[in-house]
Design a protein around this motif. Sequence first.
Motif, PDB file in Angstrom:
ATOM      1  N   ASN A  28     100.106  48.340  50.974  1.00 58.98           N
ATOM      2  CA  ASN A  28      99.654  48.570  52.351  1.00 58.98           C
ATOM      3  C   ASN A  28     100.812  48.563  53.352  1.00 58.98           C
ATOM      4  O   ASN A  28     100.700  48.003  54.432  1.00 58.98           O
ATOM      5  CB  ASN A  28      98.618  47.510  52.766  1.00 58.98           C
ATOM      6  CG  ASN A  28      97.291  47.699  52.082  1.00 58.98           C
ATOM      7  OD1 ASN A  28      97.015  48.745  51.519  1.00 58.98           O
ATOM      8  ND2 ASN A  28      96.464  46.687  52.127  1.00 58.98           N
ATOM      9  N   ILE A  29     101.910  49.226  53.003  1.00 58.45           N
ATOM     10  CA  ILE A  29     103.079  49.196  53.890  1.00 58.45           C
ATOM     11  C   ILE A  29     103.634  50.590  54.206  1.00 58.45           C
ATOM     12  O   ILE A  29     104.433  50.739  55.123  1.00 58.45           O
ATOM     13  CB  ILE A  29     104.181  48.292  53.295  1.00 58.45           C
ATOM     14  CG1 ILE A  29     105.223  47.957  54.334  1.00 58.45           C
ATOM     15  CG2 ILE A  29     104.799  48.932  52.052  1.00 58.45           C
ATOM     16  CD1 ILE A  29     106.191  46.878  53.932  1.00 58.45           C
ATOM     17  N   LEU A  30     103.217  51.620  53.503  1.00 60.03           N
ATOM     18  CA  LEU A  30     103.809  52.939  53.715  1.00 60.03           C
ATOM     19  C   LEU A  30     103.281  53.659  54.955  1.00 60.03           C
ATOM     20  O   LEU A  30     103.601  54.815  55.179  1.00 60.03           O
ATOM     21  CB  LEU A  30     103.644  53.815  52.468  1.00 60.03           C
ATOM     22  CG  LEU A  30     104.496  53.371  51.288  1.00 60.03           C
ATOM     23  CD1 LEU A  30     104.280  54.286  50.102  1.00 60.03           C
ATOM     24  CD2 LEU A  30     105.966  53.309  51.657  1.00 60.03           C
ATOM     25  N   HIS A  31     102.535  52.960  55.772  1.00 56.15           N
ATOM     26  CA  HIS A  31     102.134  53.518  57.063  1.00 56.15           C
ATOM     27  C   HIS A  31     103.185  53.215  58.128  1.00 56.15           C
ATOM     28  O   HIS A  31     103.008  53.539  59.293  1.00 56.15           O
ATOM     29  CB  HIS A  31     100.770  52.957  57.501  1.00 56.15           C
ATOM     30  CG  HIS A  31     100.767  51.478  57.638  1.00 56.15           C
ATOM     31  ND1 HIS A  31     100.501  50.651  56.569  1.00 56.15           N
ATOM     32  CD2 HIS A  31     101.010  50.681  58.701  1.00 56.15           C
ATOM     33  CE1 HIS A  31     100.582  49.393  56.981  1.00 56.15           C
ATOM     34  NE2 HIS A  31     100.890  49.392  58.261  1.00 56.15           N
ATOM     35  N   LEU A  52     107.638  51.539  40.017  1.00 59.38           N
ATOM     36  CA  LEU A  52     107.214  51.385  41.405  1.00 59.38           C
ATOM     37  C   LEU A  52     105.698  51.493  41.438  1.00 59.38           C
ATOM     38  O   LEU A  52     105.127  52.474  40.968  1.00 59.38           O
ATOM     39  CB  LEU A  52     107.817  52.487  42.291  1.00 59.38           C
ATOM     40  CG  LEU A  52     107.223  52.599  43.703  1.00 59.38           C
ATOM     41  CD1 LEU A  52     107.531  51.356  44.534  1.00 59.38           C
ATOM     42  CD2 LEU A  52     107.721  53.858  44.392  1.00 59.38           C
ATOM     43  N   GLY A  53     105.047  50.475  41.976  1.00 57.85           N
ATOM     44  CA  GLY A  53     103.608  50.509  42.194  1.00 57.85           C
ATOM     45  C   GLY A  53     103.335  50.642  43.680  1.00 57.85           C
ATOM     46  O   GLY A  53     103.900  49.909  44.485  1.00 57.85           O
ATOM     47  N   ILE A  54     102.511  51.605  44.038  1.00 61.61           N
ATOM     48  CA  ILE A  54     102.095  51.793  45.427  1.00 61.61           C
ATOM     49  C   ILE A  54     100.599  51.541  45.486  1.00 61.61           C
ATOM     50  O   ILE A  54      99.842  52.090  44.686  1.00 61.61           O
ATOM     51  CB  ILE A  54     102.401  53.219  45.918  1.00 61.61           C
ATOM     52  CG1 ILE A  54     103.908  53.478  45.941  1.00 61.61           C
ATOM     53  CG2 ILE A  54     101.789  53.455  47.308  1.00 61.61           C
ATOM     54  CD1 ILE A  54     104.278  54.920  46.248  1.00 61.61           C
ATOM     55  N   MET A  55     100.180  50.704  46.410  1.00 58.51           N
ATOM     56  CA  MET A  55      98.759  50.493  46.653  1.00 58.51           C
ATOM     57  C   MET A  55      98.546  50.575  48.154  1.00 58.51           C
ATOM     58  O   MET A  55      99.321  50.026  48.930  1.00 58.51           O
ATOM     59  CB  MET A  55      98.314  49.126  46.136  1.00 58.51           C
ATOM     60  CG  MET A  55      96.804  48.914  46.229  1.00 58.51           C
ATOM     61  SD  MET A  55      96.288  47.276  45.668  1.00 58.51           S
ATOM     62  CE  MET A  55      96.633  47.388  43.930  1.00 58.51           C
ATOM     63  N   HIS A  56      97.494  51.317  48.548  1.00 59.79           N
ATOM     64  CA  HIS A  56      97.233  51.470  49.980  1.00 59.79           C
ATOM     65  C   HIS A  56      95.740  51.608  50.216  1.00 59.79           C
ATOM     66  O   HIS A  56      94.970  51.900  49.300  1.00 59.79           O
ATOM     67  CB  HIS A  56      97.965  52.697  50.533  1.00 59.79           C
ATOM     68  CG  HIS A  56      98.565  52.458  51.878  1.00 59.79           C
ATOM     69  ND1 HIS A  56      97.817  52.205  53.008  1.00 59.79           N
ATOM     70  CD2 HIS A  56      99.847  52.398  52.275  1.00 59.79           C
ATOM     71  CE1 HIS A  56      98.617  52.021  54.036  1.00 59.79           C
ATOM     72  NE2 HIS A  56      99.857  52.123  53.610  1.00 59.79           N
ATOM     73  N   CYS A  78     101.903  59.706  50.028  1.00 52.00           N
ATOM     74  CA  CYS A  78     102.671  58.648  49.361  1.00 52.00           C
ATOM     75  C   CYS A  78     103.322  59.177  48.090  1.00 52.00           C
ATOM     76  O   CYS A  78     104.495  58.900  47.826  1.00 52.00           O
ATOM     77  CB  CYS A  78     101.767  57.461  49.037  1.00 52.00           C
ATOM     78  SG  CYS A  78     101.193  56.551  50.482  1.00 52.00           S
ATOM     79  N   ARG A  79     102.568  59.932  47.316  1.00 56.21           N
ATOM     80  CA  ARG A  79     103.101  60.526  46.084  1.00 56.21           C
ATOM     81  C   ARG A  79     104.304  61.408  46.401  1.00 56.21           C
ATOM     82  O   ARG A  79     105.361  61.292  45.781  1.00 56.21           O
ATOM     83  CB  ARG A  79     102.004  61.340  45.408  1.00 56.21           C
ATOM     84  CG  ARG A  79     102.475  62.064  44.151  1.00 56.21           C
ATOM     85  CD  ARG A  79     101.562  63.215  43.782  1.00 56.21           C
ATOM     86  NE  ARG A  79     101.546  64.196  44.870  1.00 56.21           N
ATOM     87  CZ  ARG A  79     100.520  65.004  45.124  1.00 56.21           C
ATOM     88  NH1 ARG A  79      99.421  64.952  44.402  1.00 56.21           N
ATOM     89  NH2 ARG A  79     100.578  65.874  46.111  1.00 56.21           N
ATOM     90  N   ASP A  80     104.156  62.286  47.379  1.00 50.31           N
ATOM     91  CA  ASP A  80     105.230  63.223  47.718  1.00 50.31           C
ATOM     92  C   ASP A  80     106.448  62.507  48.275  1.00 50.31           C
ATOM     93  O   ASP A  80     107.584  62.875  47.963  1.00 50.31           O
ATOM     94  CB  ASP A  80     104.724  64.270  48.700  1.00 50.31           C
ATOM     95  CG  ASP A  80     103.687  65.198  48.081  1.00 50.31           C
ATOM     96  OD1 ASP A  80     103.530  65.205  46.833  1.00 50.31           O
ATOM     97  OD2 ASP A  80     103.013  65.921  48.849  1.00 50.31           O
ATOM     98  N   TRP A  81     106.240  61.489  49.104  1.00 50.31           N
ATOM     99  CA  TRP A  81     107.372  60.710  49.630  1.00 50.31           C
ATOM    100  C   TRP A  81     108.141  60.049  48.485  1.00 50.31           C
ATOM    101  O   TRP A  81     109.374  60.052  48.477  1.00 50.31           O
ATOM    102  CB  TRP A  81     106.903  59.639  50.598  1.00 50.31           C
ATOM    103  CG  TRP A  81     106.357  60.124  51.895  1.00 50.31           C
ATOM    104  CD1 TRP A  81     106.655  61.287  52.546  1.00 50.31           C
ATOM    105  CD2 TRP A  81     105.412  59.445  52.728  1.00 50.31           C
ATOM    106  NE1 TRP A  81     105.949  61.367  53.719  1.00 50.31           N
ATOM    107  CE2 TRP A  81     105.182  60.251  53.853  1.00 50.31           C
ATOM    108  CE3 TRP A  81     104.721  58.241  52.620  1.00 50.31           C
ATOM    109  CZ2 TRP A  81     104.313  59.881  54.883  1.00 50.31           C
ATOM    110  CZ3 TRP A  81     103.853  57.869  53.638  1.00 50.31           C
ATOM    111  CH2 TRP A  81     103.656  58.680  54.754  1.00 50.31           C
ATOM    112  N   ALA A  82     107.417  59.467  47.520  1.00 49.97           N
ATOM    113  CA  ALA A  82     108.063  58.781  46.399  1.00 49.97           C
ATOM    114  C   ALA A  82     108.827  59.767  45.516  1.00 49.97           C
ATOM    115  O   ALA A  82     109.954  59.489  45.099  1.00 49.97           O
ATOM    116  CB  ALA A  82     107.030  58.009  45.589  1.00 49.97           C
TER     117      ALA A  82
END
Length: 110
Positions: A28-31, A52-56, A78-82
Amino acid sequence: MCEFTSRDFIVEGTGLPTASIDYVMLFNILHSERPELLLNEAFRVLSAGGILGIMHWNYHPGTPRGPSMDIPPQPEQCRDWAIGAGFALLEPRIINLPPYHYGIVLRHPE
């Protein structure tokens, strides 16, 4: 052992050595205003093959918790940024984590 440090992550980074970590979780930080800085730092500190795990929060108006709809990024963003930061996407591409979140798992190239 745990060590806690207070720092401005955007300005100073993590302070961790390059390629020193096997797993990074961005929850919950990629905003943030500069998500690419967070992802670039995650890429820097992850070792080759690290995860890398992303959860949002879900990008859905029916989600009763979390920030207003103008704040959370869509899963594809998020996928594209990563991927832009150098990560390789693992399967499944975007994971539904009901009731309120989605997840994405990526790997630092070996």
